[in-house]
Write a protein that holds these residues in place. Sequence first.
Motif, PDB file in Angstrom:
ATOM      1  N   GLU A 326     -24.796  78.576 -36.725  1.00 30.49           N
ATOM      2  CA  GLU A 326     -25.809  77.758 -36.043  1.00 30.49           C
ATOM      3  C   GLU A 326     -25.147  76.858 -35.011  1.00 30.49           C
ATOM      4  OE1 GLU A 326     -29.226  76.015 -38.470  1.00 30.49           O
ATOM      5  OE2 GLU A 326     -27.658  76.277 -39.996  1.00 30.49           O
ATOM      6  N   PRO A 327     -24.942  77.325 -33.801  1.00 25.99           N
ATOM      7  CA  PRO A 327     -24.316  76.458 -32.799  1.00 25.99           C
ATOM      8  C   PRO A 327     -25.144  75.223 -32.465  1.00 25.99           C
ATOM      9  CG  PRO A 327     -24.883  78.613 -31.871  1.00 25.99           C
ATOM     10  CD  PRO A 327     -25.147  78.695 -33.321  1.00 25.99           C
ATOM     11  N   HIS A 328     -26.444  75.246 -32.795  1.00 21.53           N
ATOM     12  CA  HIS A 328     -27.307  74.090 -32.543  1.00 21.53           C
ATOM     13  C   HIS A 328     -27.576  73.284 -33.812  1.00 21.53           C
ATOM     14  CE1 HIS A 328     -29.177  75.597 -28.483  1.00 21.53           C
ATOM     15  NE2 HIS A 328     -27.866  75.752 -28.528  1.00 21.53           N
ATOM     16  N   LEU A 329     -26.691  73.397 -34.798  1.00 22.35           N
ATOM     17  CA  LEU A 329     -26.881  72.710 -36.071  1.00 22.35           C
ATOM     18  C   LEU A 329     -26.977  71.193 -35.908  1.00 22.35           C
ATOM     19  CD1 LEU A 329     -26.940  72.637 -39.180  1.00 22.35           C
ATOM     20  CD2 LEU A 329     -24.420  72.683 -39.129  1.00 22.35           C
ATOM     21  N   ILE A 330     -26.091  70.610 -35.114  1.00 20.17           N
ATOM     22  CA  ILE A 330     -26.089  69.147 -34.960  1.00 20.17           C
ATOM     23  C   ILE A 330     -27.395  68.688 -34.312  1.00 20.17           C
ATOM     24  CG2 ILE A 330     -24.822  67.163 -34.074  1.00 20.17           C
ATOM     25  CD1 ILE A 330     -23.347  69.006 -36.169  1.00 20.17           C
ATOM     26  N   LYS A 331     -27.865  69.438 -33.362  1.00 15.40           N
ATOM     27  CA  LYS A 331     -29.141  69.120 -32.720  1.00 15.40           C
ATOM     28  C   LYS A 331     -30.276  69.180 -33.745  1.00 15.40           C
ATOM     29  CE  LYS A 331     -31.883  70.462 -28.657  1.00 15.40           C
ATOM     30  NZ  LYS A 331     -31.934  71.406 -27.507  1.00 15.40           N
ATOM     31  N   ARG A 332     -30.228  70.163 -34.631  1.00 13.74           N
ATOM     32  CA  ARG A 332     -31.248  70.277 -35.677  1.00 13.74           C
ATOM     33  C   ARG A 332     -31.200  69.072 -36.604  1.00 13.74           C
ATOM     34  NH1 ARG A 332     -31.375  72.471 -40.897  1.00 13.74           N
ATOM     35  NH2 ARG A 332     -29.570  73.876 -40.810  1.00 13.74           N
ATOM     36  N   TRP A 333     -29.997  68.703 -37.016  1.00 11.75           N
ATOM     37  CA  TRP A 333     -29.867  67.527 -37.876  1.00 11.75           C
ATOM     38  C   TRP A 333     -30.373  66.267 -37.181  1.00 11.75           C
ATOM     39  CZ3 TRP A 333     -24.218  68.534 -39.949  1.00 11.75           C
ATOM     40  CH2 TRP A 333     -24.289  69.441 -41.016  1.00 11.75           C
ATOM     41  N   LYS A 334     -30.114  66.166 -35.902  1.00 16.90           N
ATOM     42  CA  LYS A 334     -30.545  64.979 -35.153  1.00 16.90           C
ATOM     43  C   LYS A 334     -32.058  64.849 -35.146  1.00 16.90           C
ATOM     44  CE  LYS A 334     -29.886  62.633 -30.709  1.00 16.90           C
ATOM     45  NZ  LYS A 334     -29.294  62.746 -29.347  1.00 16.90           N
ATOM     46  N   THR A 335     -32.771  65.955 -35.182  1.00 15.00           N
ATOM     47  CA  THR A 335     -34.240  65.912 -35.195  1.00 15.00           C
ATOM     48  C   THR A 335     -34.789  65.561 -36.567  1.00 15.00           C
ATOM     49  OG1 THR A 335     -34.544  68.257 -35.768  1.00 15.00           O
ATOM     50  CG2 THR A 335     -34.304  67.696 -33.420  1.00 15.00           C
ATOM     51  N   GLY A 336     -33.917  65.500 -37.571  1.00 12.66           N
ATOM     52  CA  GLY A 336     -34.361  65.177 -38.922  1.00 12.66           C
ATOM     53  C   GLY A 336     -34.506  66.376 -39.834  1.00 12.66           C
ATOM     54  N   ASP A 337     -34.243  67.572 -39.335  1.00 10.84           N
ATOM     55  CA  ASP A 337     -34.347  68.774 -40.146  1.00 10.84           C
ATOM     56  C   ASP A 337     -33.073  68.941 -40.976  1.00 10.84           C
ATOM     57  OD1 ASP A 337     -34.492  71.300 -41.240  1.00 10.84           O
ATOM     58  OD2 ASP A 337     -34.980  72.335 -39.368  1.00 10.84           O
ATOM     59  N   ARG A 338     -33.181  68.696 -42.286  1.00 12.14           N
ATOM     60  CA  ARG A 338     -32.017  68.741 -43.177  1.00 12.14           C
ATOM     61  C   ARG A 338     -32.036  69.957 -44.094  1.00 12.14           C
ATOM     62  NH1 ARG A 338     -29.499  63.067 -44.504  1.00 12.14           N
ATOM     63  NH2 ARG A 338     -29.850  62.023 -42.511  1.00 12.14           N
ATOM     64  N   ALA A 339     -32.713  70.970 -43.694  1.00 14.28           N
ATOM     65  CA  ALA A 339     -32.705  72.210 -44.472  1.00 14.28           C
ATOM     66  C   ALA A 339     -31.265  72.707 -44.607  1.00 14.28           C
ATOM     67  CB  ALA A 339     -33.567  73.264 -43.786  1.00 14.28           C
ATOM     68  N   PRO A 340     -30.959  73.418 -45.692  1.00 16.74           N
ATOM     69  CA  PRO A 340     -29.587  73.924 -45.874  1.00 16.74           C
ATOM     70  C   PRO A 340     -29.119  74.730 -44.667  1.00 16.74           C
ATOM     71  CG  PRO A 340     -30.859  74.249 -47.875  1.00 16.74           C
ATOM     72  CD  PRO A 340     -31.832  73.770 -46.828  1.00 16.74           C
ATOM     73  N   VAL A 341     -27.813  74.666 -44.408  1.00 17.38           N
ATOM     74  CA  VAL A 341     -27.259  75.399 -43.275  1.00 17.38           C
ATOM     75  C   VAL A 341     -27.404  76.896 -43.518  1.00 17.38           C
ATOM     76  CG1 VAL A 341     -25.613  73.585 -42.686  1.00 17.38           C
ATOM     77  CG2 VAL A 341     -24.931  75.422 -44.252  1.00 17.38           C
TER      78      VAL A 341
END
Length: 363
Positions: A326-341
């Motif tokens: 997931e190259p956009h993982l940090i962006k996902r976390w920043k939006t509040g989405d904490r689903a497992p990687v």
Amino acid sequence: MKSLFDENYIGTMKLKNRFVRSATWENMTTEDGHMTEKLFGIYDELSKGEVGLIVTGYANIVEEEQPNPGMMGIYDDSFIIEYQKLTSQVHVNGSKIVMQLAYGGTKTTHNVGQRVIYAPSEVCERGTKTLGKAMTKDEIDYIVRAFAQAGRRAKEAGFDGVELHGAHTYLINQFLSPYYNRRDDEYGGCLNNRMKFLLDIYCETRAAVGDDYPILVKLTASEFFEGGLTFAETREICKKLEQVGVDAIEISGNIHGKANTLVGETLDGHKIHEEGYFYEYGKVISDEVDLPIITVGGLSDINTIEEIADKTKIQCFALARPLLAEPHLIKRWKTGDRAPVKCEHCSKCRTRRGNFCVVHNKR
């Protein structure tokens, strides 16, 4: 409580968050180490994915030394223009990028017998069984100058800093190690002598890039075997690096690729964790030196990373395999989405066509 999305600094380098893409050998360059469109695309996606600091895959500093195929090069000025394109595309997206500089040495099985491979002493690397040539003083000076010139090129190419790779049984690590370094000159014996090669490289590189240019060092916490570099010695090395002006230290471990099999065990006085294999070692060092400490290894859960950030002085947190999936993982976390990687920790990322996630990000 410090936020993982706080702005922070490594030397003069301002980072927009505490997340680092740790150096990852992509195996996607041309045969002589030059960039390809596929590789440009990987770094573009990482920067679009809100990674605060990207550390490149290790780059070889002399043309004749290539521990792995498909690794980046920085051994002559021909690389500068294409790297200017790379750093510009990363900066457009607000990320910073550091080039990792390395001499691989005997931790290789690639083209062995077809080239001279330097080592501090004639001692086989424990994993590869590759034997290197014990370096003369002139050869040491040659490699020291090569690191410095690589740093100069990286600065001219627009990289925000460089990282000297002193971990994972590469050449700098071997000079630090009493197991691999059996020399009886000023580069061997006591820890101060074994540090001299790294300190010479740092000082020569610092002279080439100037006082304000960030220089990071990657170290192994411990070699985790009898007769190898100990964590107590690594702590002393870190204190010396603080004294001479290094801007940050990344703490890894010399059980590369095997750490997940040792989770829960106590090695050299500290526990290997499922999330953040080596963070206990980084915590100790962060309490002892006034430098940004980066922990790397086995990080994939944002909740656990937050807990480590809250209870330690560790400043930055480096990931590799989760960002392949997931190259956009940090962006996902920043939006509040904490689903497992998405990363399944299957370690099938290394393929003959390059290093990438074969499950979620096929190429």
